[in-house]
Motif scaffolding. Structure first.
Motif, PDB file in Angstrom:
ATOM      1  N   GLY A  35       0.818  -1.184   0.000  1.00  0.00           N
ATOM      2  CA  GLY A  35       0.000   0.000   0.000  1.00  0.00           C
ATOM      3  C   GLY A  35       0.861   1.246   0.000  1.00  0.00           C
ATOM      4  N   PHE A  36       0.302   2.320  -0.486  1.00  0.00           N
ATOM      5  CA  PHE A  36       1.011   3.586  -0.502  1.00  0.00           C
ATOM      6  C   PHE A  36       0.398   4.502   0.534  1.00  0.00           C
ATOM      7  CE2 PHE A  36       1.589   1.914  -4.794  1.00  0.00           C
ATOM      8  CZ  PHE A  36       2.962   1.895  -4.834  1.00  0.00           C
ATOM      9  N   GLU A  37       1.236   5.256   1.206  1.00  0.00           N
ATOM     10  CA  GLU A  37       0.774   6.159   2.246  1.00  0.00           C
ATOM     11  C   GLU A  37       0.532   7.557   1.682  1.00  0.00           C
ATOM     12  OE1 GLU A  37       3.809   5.869   5.175  1.00  0.00           O
ATOM     13  OE2 GLU A  37       3.292   3.819   5.674  1.00  0.00           O
ATOM     14  N   TYR A  38       1.525   8.111   0.997  1.00  0.00           N
ATOM     15  CA  TYR A  38       1.395   9.472   0.460  1.00  0.00           C
ATOM     16  C   TYR A  38       2.525   9.744  -0.518  1.00  0.00           C
ATOM     17  CZ  TYR A  38       4.636  10.122   4.368  1.00  0.00           C
ATOM     18  OH  TYR A  38       5.662   9.990   5.254  1.00  0.00           O
ATOM     19  N   ALA A  39       2.444  10.880  -1.190  1.00  0.00           N
ATOM     20  CA  ALA A  39       3.504  11.319  -2.103  1.00  0.00           C
ATOM     21  C   ALA A  39       4.400  12.304  -1.352  1.00  0.00           C
ATOM     22  CB  ALA A  39       2.908  11.986  -3.329  1.00  0.00           C
ATOM     23  N   THR A  40       5.706  12.215  -1.588  1.00  0.00           N
ATOM     24  CA  THR A  40       6.666  13.043  -0.865  1.00  0.00           C
ATOM     25  C   THR A  40       7.952  13.148  -1.672  1.00  0.00           C
ATOM     26  OG1 THR A  40       7.765  13.326   1.272  1.00  0.00           O
ATOM     27  CG2 THR A  40       7.629  11.090   0.426  1.00  0.00           C
ATOM     28  N   TYR A  41       8.905  13.853  -1.139  1.00  0.00           N
ATOM     29  CA  TYR A  41      10.246  13.906  -1.700  1.00  0.00           C
ATOM     30  C   TYR A  41      11.164  13.113  -0.778  1.00  0.00           C
ATOM     31  CZ  TYR A  41       8.410  17.634  -4.577  1.00  0.00           C
ATOM     32  OH  TYR A  41       7.660  18.352  -5.471  1.00  0.00           O
ATOM     33  N   THR A  42      12.137  12.423  -1.329  1.00  0.00           N
ATOM     34  CA  THR A  42      13.025  11.614  -0.503  1.00  0.00           C
ATOM     35  C   THR A  42      14.088  12.481   0.164  1.00  0.00           C
ATOM     36  OG1 THR A  42      14.475  11.138  -2.369  1.00  0.00           O
ATOM     37  CG2 THR A  42      12.686   9.593  -1.967  1.00  0.00           C
ATOM     38  N   GLU A  43      14.509  12.072   1.352  1.00  0.00           N
ATOM     39  CA  GLU A  43      15.537  12.795   2.099  1.00  0.00           C
ATOM     40  C   GLU A  43      16.934  12.255   1.820  1.00  0.00           C
ATOM     41  OE1 GLU A  43      14.572  12.787   6.206  1.00  0.00           O
ATOM     42  OE2 GLU A  43      12.643  13.755   5.894  1.00  0.00           O
ATOM     43  N   LYS A  44      17.011  11.008   1.390  1.00  0.00           N
ATOM     44  CA  LYS A  44      18.300  10.400   1.047  1.00  0.00           C
ATOM     45  C   LYS A  44      18.119   9.647  -0.265  1.00  0.00           C
ATOM     46  CE  LYS A  44      17.386   6.306   3.761  1.00  0.00           C
ATOM     47  NZ  LYS A  44      17.978   5.026   3.804  1.00  0.00           N
ATOM     48  N   ARG A  45      19.207   9.174  -0.823  1.00  0.00           N
ATOM     49  CA  ARG A  45      19.131   8.464  -2.102  1.00  0.00           C
ATOM     50  C   ARG A  45      18.343   7.171  -1.920  1.00  0.00           C
ATOM     51  NH1 ARG A  45      21.190   9.252  -6.695  1.00  0.00           N
ATOM     52  NH2 ARG A  45      22.770  10.693  -5.988  1.00  0.00           N
ATOM     53  N   GLU A  46      17.299   7.028  -2.710  1.00  0.00           N
ATOM     54  CA  GLU A  46      16.445   5.844  -2.680  1.00  0.00           C
ATOM     55  C   GLU A  46      16.386   5.235  -4.074  1.00  0.00           C
ATOM     56  OE1 GLU A  46      15.033   4.533  -0.038  1.00  0.00           O
ATOM     57  OE2 GLU A  46      15.207   6.165   1.407  1.00  0.00           O
ATOM     58  N   THR A  47      16.137   3.931  -4.129  1.00  0.00           N
ATOM     59  CA  THR A  47      15.997   3.216  -5.392  1.00  0.00           C
ATOM     60  C   THR A  47      14.581   2.669  -5.482  1.00  0.00           C
ATOM     61  OG1 THR A  47      18.321   2.595  -5.331  1.00  0.00           O
ATOM     62  CG2 THR A  47      16.906   1.314  -6.779  1.00  0.00           C
ATOM     63  N   ILE A  96      15.838   7.460  -7.483  1.00  0.00           N
ATOM     64  CA  ILE A  96      14.826   8.511  -7.496  1.00  0.00           C
ATOM     65  C   ILE A  96      15.530   9.829  -7.214  1.00  0.00           C
ATOM     66  CG2 ILE A  96      12.722   9.374  -6.421  1.00  0.00           C
ATOM     67  CD1 ILE A  96      12.126   6.453  -5.616  1.00  0.00           C
ATOM     68  N   PRO A  97      15.532  10.774  -8.158  1.00  0.00           N
ATOM     69  CA  PRO A  97      16.176  12.071  -7.920  1.00  0.00           C
ATOM     70  C   PRO A  97      15.501  12.827  -6.778  1.00  0.00           C
ATOM     71  CG  PRO A  97      15.714  11.756 -10.256  1.00  0.00           C
ATOM     72  CD  PRO A  97      15.013  10.659  -9.515  1.00  0.00           C
ATOM     73  N   PHE A  98      16.286  13.611  -6.047  1.00  0.00           N
ATOM     74  CA  PHE A  98      15.770  14.351  -4.898  1.00  0.00           C
ATOM     75  C   PHE A  98      14.662  15.328  -5.271  1.00  0.00           C
ATOM     76  CE2 PHE A  98      20.149  13.381  -3.379  1.00  0.00           C
ATOM     77  CZ  PHE A  98      19.784  12.549  -2.341  1.00  0.00           C
ATOM     78  N   HIS A  99      14.709  15.899  -6.461  1.00  0.00           N
ATOM     79  CA  HIS A  99      13.733  16.911  -6.854  1.00  0.00           C
ATOM     80  C   HIS A  99      12.472  16.332  -7.499  1.00  0.00           C
ATOM     81  CE1 HIS A  99      16.214  16.189 -10.395  1.00  0.00           C
ATOM     82  NE2 HIS A  99      15.198  16.604 -11.111  1.00  0.00           N
ATOM     83  N   TYR A 151      10.236   3.688  -1.478  1.00  0.00           N
ATOM     84  CA  TYR A 151       9.773   4.810  -2.301  1.00  0.00           C
ATOM     85  C   TYR A 151       9.749   4.383  -3.757  1.00  0.00           C
ATOM     86  CZ  TYR A 151      10.628   7.574   1.854  1.00  0.00           C
ATOM     87  OH  TYR A 151      10.594   8.057   3.130  1.00  0.00           O
ATOM     88  N   TRP A 152       8.682   4.767  -4.478  1.00  0.00           N
ATOM     89  CA  TRP A 152       8.513   4.451  -5.891  1.00  0.00           C
ATOM     90  C   TRP A 152       8.440   5.739  -6.697  1.00  0.00           C
ATOM     91  CZ3 TRP A 152       6.653   1.536  -2.023  1.00  0.00           C
ATOM     92  CH2 TRP A 152       6.728   0.152  -2.132  1.00  0.00           C
ATOM     93  N   HIS A 153       8.919   5.687  -7.959  1.00  0.00           N
ATOM     94  CA  HIS A 153       8.671   6.796  -8.883  1.00  0.00           C
ATOM     95  C   HIS A 153       7.166   6.902  -9.076  1.00  0.00           C
ATOM     96  CE1 HIS A 153      12.761   5.618 -10.427  1.00  0.00           C
ATOM     97  NE2 HIS A 153      12.899   6.931 -10.289  1.00  0.00           N
ATOM     98  N   THR A 154       6.670   8.081  -9.312  1.00  0.00           N
ATOM     99  CA  THR A 154       5.239   8.225  -9.581  1.00  0.00           C
ATOM    100  C   THR A 154       4.867   7.537 -10.899  1.00  0.00           C
ATOM    101  OG1 THR A 154       5.653  10.412 -10.534  1.00  0.00           O
ATOM    102  CG2 THR A 154       4.932  10.332  -8.242  1.00  0.00           C
ATOM    103  N   ARG A 155       5.819   7.432 -11.833  1.00  0.00           N
ATOM    104  CA  ARG A 155       5.541   6.757 -13.110  1.00  0.00           C
ATOM    105  C   ARG A 155       5.459   5.236 -12.947  1.00  0.00           C
ATOM    106  NH1 ARG A 155      11.224   8.188 -13.935  1.00  0.00           N
ATOM    107  NH2 ARG A 155      12.433   6.268 -13.900  1.00  0.00           N
ATOM    108  N   CYS A 156       5.957   4.704 -11.844  1.00  0.00           N
ATOM    109  CA  CYS A 156       5.941   3.261 -11.595  1.00  0.00           C
ATOM    110  C   CYS A 156       4.707   2.823 -10.811  1.00  0.00           C
ATOM    111  CB  CYS A 156       7.206   2.846 -10.849  1.00  0.00           C
ATOM    112  SG  CYS A 156       8.699   3.055 -11.822  1.00  0.00           S
TER     113      CYS A 156
END
Length: 62
Positions: free
Chosen positions: A7-19, A27-30, A49-54
């Motif tokens: 399940g997904f909780e919400y959309a956000t920006y990552t604080e550290k490098r995530e795959t 996933i780029p920080f921006h 964390y997932w890309h929104t396109r994925c």
């Protein structure tokens, strides 16, 4: 006994490098990412964390 939570909780920006677990690309920080839980064979689910396109429009993973 394995527990799987997909399940997904919400959309956000990552604080550290995530795959992204779907495409295995960083996933780029921006870029906006979807935060959710990823079930594991042994142990509790972990945050991922997932890309929104994925992610499909209905919230399921591609």
């Amino acid at each position: 006994m394995a527990t799987r939570m997909d399940g997904f909780e919400y959309a956000t920006y990552t604080e550290k490098r995530e795959t992204c677990p779907s495409c295995n690309m960083p996933i780029p920080f921006h870029h906006l990412a979807r935060r959710g839980m990823l079930g594991q064979k042994d142990g509790p689910p972990k945050v991922a964390y997932w890309h929104t396109r994925c992610v499909n429009a209905d919230g399921t993973r591609r």
